[in-house]
Design an enzyme around this catalytic site. Sequence first.
Site, PDB file in Angstrom:
ATOM      1  CG  HIS A  70      -0.396   0.518   2.564  1.00  0.00           C
ATOM      2  ND1 HIS A  70      -0.153  -0.550   3.433  1.00  0.00           N
ATOM      3  CD2 HIS A  70      -0.210   1.532   2.798  1.00  0.00           C
ATOM      4  CE1 HIS A  70       0.302   0.152   4.587  1.00  0.00           C
ATOM      5  NE2 HIS A  70       0.418   1.089   4.363  1.00  0.00           N
ATOM      6  CG  ASP A 118      -0.277  -3.856   2.692  1.00  0.00           C
ATOM      7  OD1 ASP A 118       0.489  -3.480   1.862  1.00  0.00           O
ATOM      8  OD2 ASP A 118      -0.387  -3.239   3.639  1.00  0.00           O
ATOM      9  N   GLY A 213       3.138   6.567   8.590  1.00  0.00           N
ATOM     10  CA  GLY A 213       4.525   6.896   8.506  1.00  0.00           C
ATOM     11  C   GLY A 213       5.272   5.600   8.817  1.00  0.00           C
ATOM     12  CB  SER A 215       2.946   2.276   6.141  1.00  0.00           C
ATOM     13  OG  SER A 215       1.618   2.303   6.563  1.00  0.00           O
ATOM     14  N   GLY A 216       5.057  -0.329   6.464  1.00  0.00           N
ATOM     15  CA  GLY A 216       5.998  -0.895   5.611  1.00  0.00           C
ATOM     16  C   GLY A 216       7.280  -1.646   6.478  1.00  0.00           C
TER      17      GLY A 216
END
Length: 276
Positions: A70, A118, A213, A215-216
């Site tokens: 995402h 994801d 922020g 994320s990932g």
Amino acid sequence: MVGSYLALKLSRSLSLSVCGNASLNNRIVGGQDVLPGAWPWQVSLYSTAFGQHFCGGSLITKDWVMTAAHCFTSVNFRDMLVYLGKQTQHGYNPRQISRRVTQVVCHPNYKSNTNDNDITLLQLNESVSFTNYIRPVCLAAQGSNFRAGTLSWITGWGNIPSGEELPFPGVLQEVALPIVDRKQCENLVGAGLITKNMICAGLLKGGKDSCQGDSGGPMVSKQGTVWIQSGITSWGEGCAQPRSPGVYTQVSQYQNWISTILKKNPPGFIKFNPAT
């Protein structure tokens, strides 16, 4: 980052011999700014078009980074830098290096409406040399068991809390959270929203969580002397809300897919077993 500052078979690869070793990390419980080298696989994805950090990620081999799918809904990878060895978002980072991205491999079954699958792999334009400050993380192998209550660490430069940016100079944050039982997580966040490809972590009382922020970025747990990545920061309802755990992509579900992409130099996969 919200909180008090915050195998089937082992792969016979170079990465397995070096992954998950954070020699400068002596953490037992969280709540502080991260010290340099504590999480040497943490990367910052930076948009040159927007002039800012937009997502985290983890180094998994000398040539590849793993992050969330995402993160790339509105970002062109050609306008992107991957920072490794970074400690603060602003100011001088003496051990920092950067790389461009030559290939983005998003999971073919990623669904933006549900956040299922994801996960994305990024190929770097140049290999990195491992140091105490830049090192790959080990990945949870298929069949790993992260049972409820397993202590897990989330790291990132995200908001604290929702809508509030990390204060200058933007030191990397860490927070320790327990894994939440899958059925309990589904009861809390909504029926049918938690797939077999997701894993949850958080506190029922709230107050600690990942946020925008982050994320990932990686969620990791320690087994013996080795850190193993169980999850990728994916989604949640708000940040650090009571009875609203964060939801992470379950890395162990993707061993076969990742190994298919990284045939020549696969990451180090280790089966996490809380009994060991």
